[in-house]
Design a protein around this motif. Structure first.
Motif, PDB file in Angstrom:
ATOM      1  N   ALA A 218       8.631   2.364   6.460  1.00 45.40           N
ATOM      2  CA  ALA A 218       9.378   2.102   5.222  1.00 45.40           C
ATOM      3  C   ALA A 218       9.708   3.422   4.516  1.00 45.40           C
ATOM      4  O   ALA A 218       8.871   4.328   4.457  1.00 45.40           O
ATOM      5  CB  ALA A 218       8.560   1.212   4.288  1.00 45.40           C
ATOM      6  N   PRO A 219      10.914   3.563   3.990  1.00 46.31           N
ATOM      7  CA  PRO A 219      11.266   4.793   3.279  1.00 46.31           C
ATOM      8  C   PRO A 219      10.272   5.169   2.175  1.00 46.31           C
ATOM      9  O   PRO A 219      10.032   6.361   1.951  1.00 46.31           O
ATOM     10  CB  PRO A 219      12.647   4.473   2.709  1.00 46.31           C
ATOM     11  N   LEU A 220       9.686   4.193   1.502  1.00 42.47           N
ATOM     12  CA  LEU A 220       8.719   4.502   0.446  1.00 42.47           C
ATOM     13  C   LEU A 220       7.328   4.802   1.000  1.00 42.47           C
ATOM     14  O   LEU A 220       6.424   5.182   0.240  1.00 42.47           O
ATOM     15  CB  LEU A 220       8.627   3.347  -0.562  1.00 42.47           C
ATOM     16  N   ARG A 221       7.138   4.607   2.307  1.00 46.07           N
ATOM     17  CA  ARG A 221       5.881   4.926   2.986  1.00 46.07           C
ATOM     18  C   ARG A 221       4.665   4.202   2.389  1.00 46.07           C
ATOM     19  O   ARG A 221       3.574   4.759   2.309  1.00 46.07           O
ATOM     20  CB  ARG A 221       5.628   6.446   2.983  1.00 46.07           C
ATOM     21  N   ARG A 222       4.870   2.957   1.993  1.00 41.21           N
ATOM     22  CA  ARG A 222       3.770   2.161   1.466  1.00 41.21           C
ATOM     23  C   ARG A 222       4.152   0.696   1.493  1.00 41.21           C
ATOM     24  O   ARG A 222       5.323   0.351   1.687  1.00 41.21           O
ATOM     25  CB  ARG A 222       3.430   2.568   0.024  1.00 41.21           C
ATOM     26  N   LEU A 223       3.169  -0.166   1.301  1.00 39.86           N
ATOM     27  CA  LEU A 223       3.434  -1.577   1.128  1.00 39.86           C
ATOM     28  C   LEU A 223       3.783  -1.851  -0.328  1.00 39.86           C
ATOM     29  O   LEU A 223       3.385  -1.103  -1.232  1.00 39.86           O
ATOM     30  CB  LEU A 223       2.199  -2.406   1.519  1.00 39.86           C
ATOM     31  N   VAL A 224       4.526  -2.911  -0.566  1.00 37.90           N
ATOM     32  CA  VAL A 224       4.839  -3.284  -1.940  1.00 37.90           C
ATOM     33  C   VAL A 224       3.680  -4.093  -2.520  1.00 37.90           C
ATOM     34  O   VAL A 224       2.836  -4.606  -1.793  1.00 37.90           O
ATOM     35  CB  VAL A 224       6.150  -4.086  -2.029  1.00 37.90           C
ATOM     36  N   THR A 225       3.648  -4.198  -3.842  1.00 35.02           N
ATOM     37  CA  THR A 225       2.569  -4.907  -4.526  1.00 35.02           C
ATOM     38  C   THR A 225       3.032  -6.292  -4.971  1.00 35.02           C
ATOM     39  O   THR A 225       4.240  -6.568  -5.067  1.00 35.02           O
ATOM     40  CB  THR A 225       2.113  -4.121  -5.759  1.00 35.02           C
ATOM     41  N   LEU A 226       2.063  -7.135  -5.281  1.00 30.30           N
ATOM     42  CA  LEU A 226       2.386  -8.459  -5.811  1.00 30.30           C
ATOM     43  C   LEU A 226       3.170  -8.340  -7.109  1.00 30.30           C
ATOM     44  O   LEU A 226       4.082  -9.130  -7.367  1.00 30.30           O
ATOM     45  CB  LEU A 226       1.105  -9.258  -6.060  1.00 30.30           C
ATOM     46  N   ALA A 227       2.809  -7.368  -7.948  1.00 29.89           N
ATOM     47  CA  ALA A 227       3.519  -7.192  -9.218  1.00 29.89           C
ATOM     48  C   ALA A 227       4.978  -6.836  -8.979  1.00 29.89           C
ATOM     49  O   ALA A 227       5.878  -7.324  -9.684  1.00 29.89           O
ATOM     50  CB  ALA A 227       2.836  -6.125 -10.063  1.00 29.89           C
ATOM     51  N   GLU A 228       5.257  -6.009  -7.975  1.00 30.72           N
ATOM     52  CA  GLU A 228       6.642  -5.627  -7.679  1.00 30.72           C
ATOM     53  C   GLU A 228       7.441  -6.821  -7.173  1.00 30.72           C
ATOM     54  O   GLU A 228       8.609  -7.010  -7.560  1.00 30.72           O
ATOM     55  CB  GLU A 228       6.660  -4.487  -6.660  1.00 30.72           C
ATOM     56  N   VAL A 229       6.827  -7.620  -6.333  1.00 39.19           N
ATOM     57  CA  VAL A 229       7.491  -8.829  -5.847  1.00 39.19           C
ATOM     58  C   VAL A 229       7.718  -9.799  -7.007  1.00 39.19           C
ATOM     59  O   VAL A 229       8.797 -10.395  -7.150  1.00 39.19           O
ATOM     60  CB  VAL A 229       6.664  -9.493  -4.733  1.00 39.19           C
ATOM     61  N   GLY A 230       6.710  -9.945  -7.859  1.00 38.17           N
ATOM     62  CA  GLY A 230       6.836 -10.833  -9.014  1.00 38.17           C
ATOM     63  C   GLY A 230       7.924 -10.398  -9.972  1.00 38.17           C
ATOM     64  O   GLY A 230       8.669 -11.231 -10.509  1.00 38.17           O
ATOM     65  N   ASP A 231       8.038  -9.096 -10.197  1.00 36.19           N
ATOM     66  CA  ASP A 231       9.086  -8.601 -11.093  1.00 36.19           C
ATOM     67  C   ASP A 231      10.473  -8.863 -10.537  1.00 36.19           C
ATOM     68  O   ASP A 231      11.407  -9.199 -11.280  1.00 36.19           O
ATOM     69  CB  ASP A 231       8.898  -7.098 -11.347  1.00 36.19           C
ATOM     70  N   ALA A 232      10.629  -8.700  -9.226  1.00 37.46           N
ATOM     71  CA  ALA A 232      11.931  -8.980  -8.602  1.00 37.46           C
ATOM     72  C   ALA A 232      12.271 -10.465  -8.725  1.00 37.46           C
ATOM     73  O   ALA A 232      13.421 -10.828  -9.000  1.00 37.46           O
ATOM     74  CB  ALA A 232      11.917  -8.554  -7.134  1.00 37.46           C
ATOM     75  N   VAL A 251      12.353  -6.908  -1.035  1.00 34.82           N
ATOM     76  CA  VAL A 251      11.388  -6.108  -1.784  1.00 34.82           C
ATOM     77  C   VAL A 251      10.371  -5.628  -0.757  1.00 34.82           C
ATOM     78  O   VAL A 251       9.323  -6.225  -0.555  1.00 34.82           O
ATOM     79  CB  VAL A 251      10.701  -6.931  -2.904  1.00 34.82           C
ATOM     80  N   ASP A 252      10.723  -4.560  -0.064  1.00 36.90           N
ATOM     81  CA  ASP A 252       9.927  -4.151   1.109  1.00 36.90           C
ATOM     82  C   ASP A 252       9.826  -2.647   1.266  1.00 36.90           C
ATOM     83  O   ASP A 252       9.576  -2.139   2.371  1.00 36.90           O
ATOM     84  CB  ASP A 252      10.532  -4.765   2.379  1.00 36.90           C
ATOM     85  N   GLY A 253      10.020  -1.912   0.181  1.00 40.30           N
ATOM     86  CA  GLY A 253       9.953  -0.461   0.260  1.00 40.30           C
ATOM     87  C   GLY A 253      11.090   0.141   1.059  1.00 40.30           C
ATOM     88  O   GLY A 253      11.015   1.311   1.465  1.00 40.30           O
ATOM     89  N   GLY A 254      12.144  -0.626   1.316  1.00 33.88           N
ATOM     90  CA  GLY A 254      13.286  -0.141   2.088  1.00 33.88           C
ATOM     91  C   GLY A 254      13.174  -0.380   3.577  1.00 33.88           C
ATOM     92  O   GLY A 254      14.056   0.044   4.338  1.00 33.88           O
ATOM     93  N   LEU A 255      12.146  -1.100   4.024  1.00 30.86           N
ATOM     94  CA  LEU A 255      11.924  -1.299   5.454  1.00 30.86           C
ATOM     95  C   LEU A 255      13.115  -1.946   6.151  1.00 30.86           C
ATOM     96  O   LEU A 255      13.476  -1.573   7.272  1.00 30.86           O
ATOM     97  CB  LEU A 255      10.664  -2.135   5.667  1.00 30.86           C
TER      98      LEU A 255
END
Length: 259
Positions: A218-232, A251-255
């Motif tokens: 993933a371009p962000l080099r990490r997994l996304v969080t529940l809060a990030e998914v919830g905000d989207a 919502v996947d860090g750009g994967l």
């Protein structure tokens, strides 16, 4: 300057499929509550209630049990939720996916017709049924329906198996529902999070490897969080997305962008 108001203040919503504190449905519920929504949550059964009830209590949301495999269960749940929310459903979130374990771990070509039909009924057709049940409770100015998908809908992901075709059907369902319900000002979306350590994901073979690969690529080099998914999700359900319908939001860090 005008006083800032929570974007979902005054919105009433039903969120289906809370399993525990790590479930995507709970991440969505938390962020919608923070943004001012009044909610009703569902869990699968009495066993799940033990884990979900404290979560529902924390945000002041009634909790109902709903197994969409049971005839009439979804209709009864929606009717009860509407009753608890003063007869109005501004949005509904469908975060439900299931397939028989033996089908999930096998090859797609070995899938039984019965197992495939069960997975489709629970994970895909129940979204259409949810819309039909909610229709009498939509306000005149429109509503929003949201479901949860995954990258396996658009590309073959190792070990995702049967759920890939099912999620592909779900994303197609989103587009057709958006077309049909648009004249009512009802918006329909899918949210596609990257790999996350949820209870549902634990049933997949080598899911730890899938998460490790996502972190690496993933371009962000990490997994996304529940809060990030919830905000989207809260964005799609709120007034900021009023001009959007019929799409899948990643919502996947750009994967998804790097293949």
């Amino acid at each position: 300057m005008p006083r800032w108001l929570p974007p979902l203040r005054g919105h009433h919503g039903l969120i289906l499929g809370v399993a525990n504190a790590h479930s995507i449905a709970w991440g969505i519920a938390q962020r919608c509550a923070i943004q001012g929504a009044r909610l009703v949550l569902t869990c699968l059964n009495a066993k799940a209630r033990a884990q979900v009830q404290p979560l529902a209590d924390a945000i002041g949301a009634p909790l109902l049990e709903c197994d969409v495999r049971e005839p009439g269960a979804l209709a009864a749940t929606v009717a009860r939720a509407a009753e608890l929310l003063e007869g109005r459903l501004d949005f509904a979130v469908h975060s439900i996916a299931w397939a028989p374990l033996q089908e999930l771990h096998g090859r797609v070509i070995d899938t039984s017709a019965e197992g495939y039909a069960q997975a489709m009924q629970v994970s895909c057709h129940s979204f259409a049924e949810l819309a039909r049940c909610c229709e009498p409770h939509w306000p005149a100015d429109g509503a929003t329906l949201l479901t949860v998908s995954y990258q396996g809908a658009v590309e073959a992901v190792p070990h995702y198996g049967l759920m890939g075709p099912v999620k592909a059907a779900l994303e197609s369902m989103v587009r057709y529902m958006a077309l049909e319900l648009g004249p009512r000002q009802v918006r329909v979306h899918a949210l596609s999070p990257g790999p996350m350590p949820t209870r549902a994901a634990s049933g997949l073979t080598d899911f730890d490897g899938l998460m490790a690969d996502a972190r690496r690529r993933a371009p962000l080099r990490r997994l996304v969080t529940l809060a990030e998914v919830g905000d989207a999700a809260a964005f799609l359900l709120g007034p900021g997305a009023a001009g959007m319908s019929g799409q899948t939001l990643y919502v996947d860090g750009g994967l998804h962008a790097v293949g």
